[in-house]
Design a protein around this motif. Structure first.
Motif, PDB file in Angstrom:
ATOM      1  N   TYR A   1      53.250  -7.759  32.307  1.00  0.00           N
ATOM      2  CA  TYR A   1      53.982  -8.610  31.356  1.00  0.00           C
ATOM      3  C   TYR A   1      53.306  -9.975  31.230  1.00  0.00           C
ATOM      4  CZ  TYR A   1      57.875 -11.047  29.122  1.00  0.00           C
ATOM      5  OH  TYR A   1      58.646 -11.784  28.236  1.00  0.00           O
ATOM      6  N   ASP A   2      52.849 -10.500  32.360  1.00  0.00           N
ATOM      7  CA  ASP A   2      52.198 -11.817  32.358  1.00  0.00           C
ATOM      8  C   ASP A   2      50.831 -11.760  31.673  1.00  0.00           C
ATOM      9  OD1 ASP A   2      52.045 -14.625  33.214  1.00  0.00           O
ATOM     10  OD2 ASP A   2      50.454 -13.901  34.546  1.00  0.00           O
ATOM     11  N   LYS A   3      50.132 -10.627  31.833  1.00  0.00           N
ATOM     12  CA  LYS A   3      48.788 -10.469  31.268  1.00  0.00           C
ATOM     13  C   LYS A   3      48.797  -9.525  30.069  1.00  0.00           C
ATOM     14  CE  LYS A   3      47.172 -12.877  34.757  1.00  0.00           C
ATOM     15  NZ  LYS A   3      46.660 -14.256  34.592  1.00  0.00           N
ATOM     16  N   VAL A   4      49.916  -9.439  29.375  1.00  0.00           N
ATOM     17  CA  VAL A   4      50.090  -8.439  28.313  1.00  0.00           C
ATOM     18  C   VAL A   4      49.084  -8.610  27.177  1.00  0.00           C
ATOM     19  CG1 VAL A   4      51.769  -9.691  26.882  1.00  0.00           C
ATOM     20  CG2 VAL A   4      51.860  -7.185  27.025  1.00  0.00           C
ATOM     21  N   TYR A   5      48.604  -9.831  26.940  1.00  0.00           N
ATOM     22  CA  TYR A   5      47.677 -10.063  25.828  1.00  0.00           C
ATOM     23  C   TYR A   5      46.352  -9.330  26.050  1.00  0.00           C
ATOM     24  CZ  TYR A   5      51.117 -13.623  24.713  1.00  0.00           C
ATOM     25  OH  TYR A   5      52.290 -14.251  24.416  1.00  0.00           O
ATOM     26  N   TYR A   6      45.936  -9.215  27.308  1.00  0.00           N
ATOM     27  CA  TYR A   6      44.723  -8.453  27.602  1.00  0.00           C
ATOM     28  C   TYR A   6      44.954  -6.962  27.296  1.00  0.00           C
ATOM     29  CZ  TYR A   6      43.284 -12.671  30.102  1.00  0.00           C
ATOM     30  OH  TYR A   6      42.957 -13.957  30.426  1.00  0.00           O
ATOM     31  N   LEU A   7      46.144  -6.479  27.655  1.00  0.00           N
ATOM     32  CA  LEU A   7      46.488  -5.080  27.386  1.00  0.00           C
ATOM     33  C   LEU A   7      46.569  -4.816  25.882  1.00  0.00           C
ATOM     34  CD1 LEU A   7      47.383  -2.276  28.365  1.00  0.00           C
ATOM     35  CD2 LEU A   7      49.725  -3.143  28.466  1.00  0.00           C
ATOM     36  N   ILE A   8      47.189  -5.741  25.148  1.00  0.00           N
ATOM     37  CA  ILE A   8      47.307  -5.594  23.693  1.00  0.00           C
ATOM     38  C   ILE A   8      45.926  -5.571  23.043  1.00  0.00           C
ATOM     39  CG2 ILE A   8      48.061  -6.761  21.582  1.00  0.00           C
ATOM     40  CD1 ILE A   8      50.564  -7.651  23.123  1.00  0.00           C
ATOM     41  N   GLU A   9      45.037  -6.414  23.559  1.00  0.00           N
ATOM     42  CA  GLU A   9      43.665  -6.442  23.018  1.00  0.00           C
ATOM     43  C   GLU A   9      42.979  -5.092  23.201  1.00  0.00           C
ATOM     44  OE1 GLU A   9      39.560  -9.045  23.593  1.00  0.00           O
ATOM     45  OE2 GLU A   9      41.466  -9.807  24.387  1.00  0.00           O
ATOM     46  N   ILE A  10      43.231  -4.450  24.351  1.00  0.00           N
ATOM     47  CA  ILE A  10      42.667  -3.113  24.612  1.00  0.00           C
ATOM     48  C   ILE A  10      43.300  -2.080  23.690  1.00  0.00           C
ATOM     49  CG2 ILE A  10      42.480  -1.267  26.333  1.00  0.00           C
ATOM     50  CD1 ILE A  10      42.417  -3.482  28.470  1.00  0.00           C
ATOM     51  N   LEU A  11      44.624  -2.155  23.529  1.00  0.00           N
ATOM     52  CA  LEU A  11      45.338  -1.174  22.707  1.00  0.00           C
ATOM     53  C   LEU A  11      45.047  -1.335  21.219  1.00  0.00           C
ATOM     54  CD1 LEU A  11      48.832  -1.147  24.483  1.00  0.00           C
ATOM     55  CD2 LEU A  11      46.997   0.544  24.669  1.00  0.00           C
ATOM     56  N   MET A  12      44.604  -2.513  20.814  1.00  0.00           N
ATOM     57  CA  MET A  12      44.270  -2.749  19.406  1.00  0.00           C
ATOM     58  C   MET A  12      42.865  -2.258  19.060  1.00  0.00           C
ATOM     59  SD  MET A  12      46.762  -4.083  17.715  1.00  0.00           S
ATOM     60  CE  MET A  12      45.999  -4.901  16.312  1.00  0.00           C
ATOM     61  N   TYR A  13      42.084  -1.935  20.069  1.00  0.00           N
ATOM     62  CA  TYR A  13      40.692  -1.526  19.836  1.00  0.00           C
ATOM     63  C   TYR A  13      40.558  -0.338  18.872  1.00  0.00           C
ATOM     64  CZ  TYR A  13      35.918  -0.008  20.715  1.00  0.00           C
ATOM     65  OH  TYR A  13      34.615   0.379  20.551  1.00  0.00           O
ATOM     66  N   PRO A  14      41.421   0.715  18.970  1.00  0.00           N
ATOM     67  CA  PRO A  14      41.266   1.863  18.059  1.00  0.00           C
ATOM     68  C   PRO A  14      41.397   1.526  16.574  1.00  0.00           C
ATOM     69  CG  PRO A  14      42.663   2.447  19.919  1.00  0.00           C
ATOM     70  CD  PRO A  14      42.456   0.975  19.986  1.00  0.00           C
ATOM     71  N   ILE A  15      42.080   0.425  16.222  1.00  0.00           N
ATOM     72  CA  ILE A  15      42.244   0.073  14.798  1.00  0.00           C
ATOM     73  C   ILE A  15      41.533  -1.244  14.471  1.00  0.00           C
ATOM     74  CG2 ILE A  15      44.404   1.344  14.505  1.00  0.00           C
ATOM     75  CD1 ILE A  15      45.882  -1.335  14.796  1.00  0.00           C
ATOM     76  N   LYS A  16      40.575  -1.612  15.324  1.00  0.00           N
ATOM     77  CA  LYS A  16      39.883  -2.898  15.148  1.00  0.00           C
ATOM     78  C   LYS A  16      39.176  -2.979  13.801  1.00  0.00           C
ATOM     79  CE  LYS A  16      36.774  -5.998  17.660  1.00  0.00           C
ATOM     80  NZ  LYS A  16      35.896  -6.151  18.854  1.00  0.00           N
ATOM     81  N   LYS A  17      38.579  -1.875  13.363  1.00  0.00           N
ATOM     82  CA  LYS A  17      37.795  -1.914  12.130  1.00  0.00           C
ATOM     83  C   LYS A  17      38.667  -2.088  10.879  1.00  0.00           C
ATOM     84  CE  LYS A  17      37.491   3.000  10.983  1.00  0.00           C
ATOM     85  NZ  LYS A  17      36.560   4.104  10.663  1.00  0.00           N
ATOM     86  N   PHE A  18      39.972  -1.822  10.997  1.00  0.00           N
ATOM     87  CA  PHE A  18      40.867  -1.971   9.846  1.00  0.00           C
ATOM     88  C   PHE A  18      41.354  -3.412   9.671  1.00  0.00           C
ATOM     89  CE2 PHE A  18      41.314   2.549  10.933  1.00  0.00           C
ATOM     90  CZ  PHE A  18      41.068   3.117   9.694  1.00  0.00           C
TER      91      PHE A  18
ATOM     92  N   THR B   1      56.345   0.322  17.019  1.00  0.00           N
ATOM     93  CA  THR B   1      56.021   1.677  16.565  1.00  0.00           C
ATOM     94  C   THR B   1      54.602   2.056  16.982  1.00  0.00           C
ATOM     95  OG1 THR B   1      57.487   1.423  14.667  1.00  0.00           O
ATOM     96  CG2 THR B   1      55.865   3.192  14.556  1.00  0.00           C
ATOM     97  N   TYR B   2      53.678   1.121  16.822  1.00  0.00           N
ATOM     98  CA  TYR B   2      52.269   1.383  17.144  1.00  0.00           C
ATOM     99  C   TYR B   2      52.092   1.678  18.637  1.00  0.00           C
ATOM    100  CZ  TYR B   2      47.280   0.462  17.842  1.00  0.00           C
ATOM    101  OH  TYR B   2      45.958   0.560  18.204  1.00  0.00           O
ATOM    102  N   PHE B   3      52.649   0.823  19.494  1.00  0.00           N
ATOM    103  CA  PHE B   3      52.499   1.016  20.933  1.00  0.00           C
ATOM    104  C   PHE B   3      53.233   2.273  21.412  1.00  0.00           C
ATOM    105  CE2 PHE B   3      52.101  -3.819  20.919  1.00  0.00           C
ATOM    106  CZ  PHE B   3      50.716  -3.771  20.898  1.00  0.00           C
ATOM    107  N   SER B   4      54.381   2.547  20.810  1.00  0.00           N
ATOM    108  CA  SER B   4      55.132   3.758  21.167  1.00  0.00           C
ATOM    109  C   SER B   4      54.332   5.001  20.825  1.00  0.00           C
ATOM    110  CB  SER B   4      56.478   3.789  20.444  1.00  0.00           C
ATOM    111  OG  SER B   4      57.303   2.738  20.870  1.00  0.00           O
ATOM    112  N   PHE B   5      53.687   4.988  19.652  1.00  0.00           N
ATOM    113  CA  PHE B   5      52.872   6.126  19.234  1.00  0.00           C
ATOM    114  C   PHE B   5      51.753   6.384  20.233  1.00  0.00           C
ATOM    115  CE2 PHE B   5      49.119   7.820  17.102  1.00  0.00           C
ATOM    116  CZ  PHE B   5      49.630   8.967  16.515  1.00  0.00           C
ATOM    117  N   ILE B   6      51.045   5.328  20.620  1.00  0.00           N
ATOM    118  CA  ILE B   6      49.944   5.484  21.575  1.00  0.00           C
ATOM    119  C   ILE B   6      50.467   5.987  22.925  1.00  0.00           C
ATOM    120  CG2 ILE B   6      48.219   4.238  22.944  1.00  0.00           C
ATOM    121  CD1 ILE B   6      47.694   2.478  20.552  1.00  0.00           C
ATOM    122  N   GLY B   7      51.560   5.388  23.410  1.00  0.00           N
ATOM    123  CA  GLY B   7      52.113   5.776  24.703  1.00  0.00           C
ATOM    124  C   GLY B   7      52.577   7.216  24.727  1.00  0.00           C
TER     125      GLY B   7
END
Length: 243
Positions: free
Chosen positions: A37-54, A152-158
């Protein structure tokens, strides 16, 4: 009367042991979730990688959605991170009622279950998620503008990665059923063509533009795991006939 008291104490002891294992598991999940929770921004950055090009930004549609999404993401990821500890605690609860041979078998099985599940999730995220999201977003962009809800996005990935992790456990389940004589190698061989057809159909739906190499790389683990389970069940049957 004395026997009844012993039985009651046994039940109470089991409940205390269960409570102890649950508390340990919850503490580890809470610690892991707190760190994430404290470092969630690093996790979000990783999870955003699959749609980075969009070049898409995630949005939220209610006042509490941002907080709830962060909490859910931290708890889910924390639970996955400490899943080996949780599984160990489950085994420790069952342990006292097992023989030495059964204990050894239990820990070996749990080891392979954890490895297969985590590898399945890793495989789903690294290889499948980028391809599927690329297909879904590109397809939708033909007639709509994408606006992604973070929750919705994070739920889909999880959910998707969890599902792939479970899929990777299926061969292990097949072997267990084979040991119990509930499945035979002949039946598994008959099902082989349907499994391959099903996997190819899914690839045709979601990975049609991924290229031949990626398609082969995607379907190969499924075929290898299934074929391996067939041969293991076959050798189990052969050993049983000798006995």
């Amino acid at each position: 009367m004395a026997d009844e008291n012993i039985k009651d104490m046994s039940v109470v002891d089991h409940l205390r042991e269960l409570r102890k294992r649950l508390i340990i598991s919850i503490i580890f999940v809470a610690i892991a979730a707190g760190v994430i929770y404290d470092k969630v921004y690093y996790l979000i950055e990783i999870l955003m990688y699959p749609i980075k090009k969009f070049d898409l930004n995630l949005v939220y549609f209610s006042i509490t959605e941002g907080f709830v999404t962060r909490m859910e993401l931290a708890i889910f990821t924390g639970t996955i991170a400490v899943s080996p500890i949780i599984i160990y605690e489950i085994a420790a609860f069952v342990n006292p009622g097992l023989t030495k041979k059964e204990k050894k078998l239990l820990y070996i099985n749990l080891y392979f279950i954890v490895i297969l599940f985590l590898f399945g999730m890793f495989f789903g995220y690294i290889l499948l998620i980028p391809l599927i999201l690329n297909f879904l977003i590109s397809y939708g962009q033909e007639y709509m503008n994408p606006l992604l809800s973070g929750r919705t996005y994070f739920s889909f990935i999880g959910i998707f990665c969890f599902f792939i992790g479970v899929v990777f456990l299926m061969p292990y389940a097949i072997v267990i059923l084979g040991k119990m004589s509930l499945l035979s190698s002949k039946i598994l061989k008959k099902w082989r063509k349907y499994i391959i057809f099903f996997a190819l159909t899914l690839e045709g739906l979601f990975l049609s533009n991924a290229g031949l190499f990626t398609c082969i790389l995607t379907i190969l683990p499924i075929i290898i795991l299934y074929e391996t389970s067939i041969w293991i069940v076959y050798f189990i049957e052969k050993r049983k006939k000798k006995e």
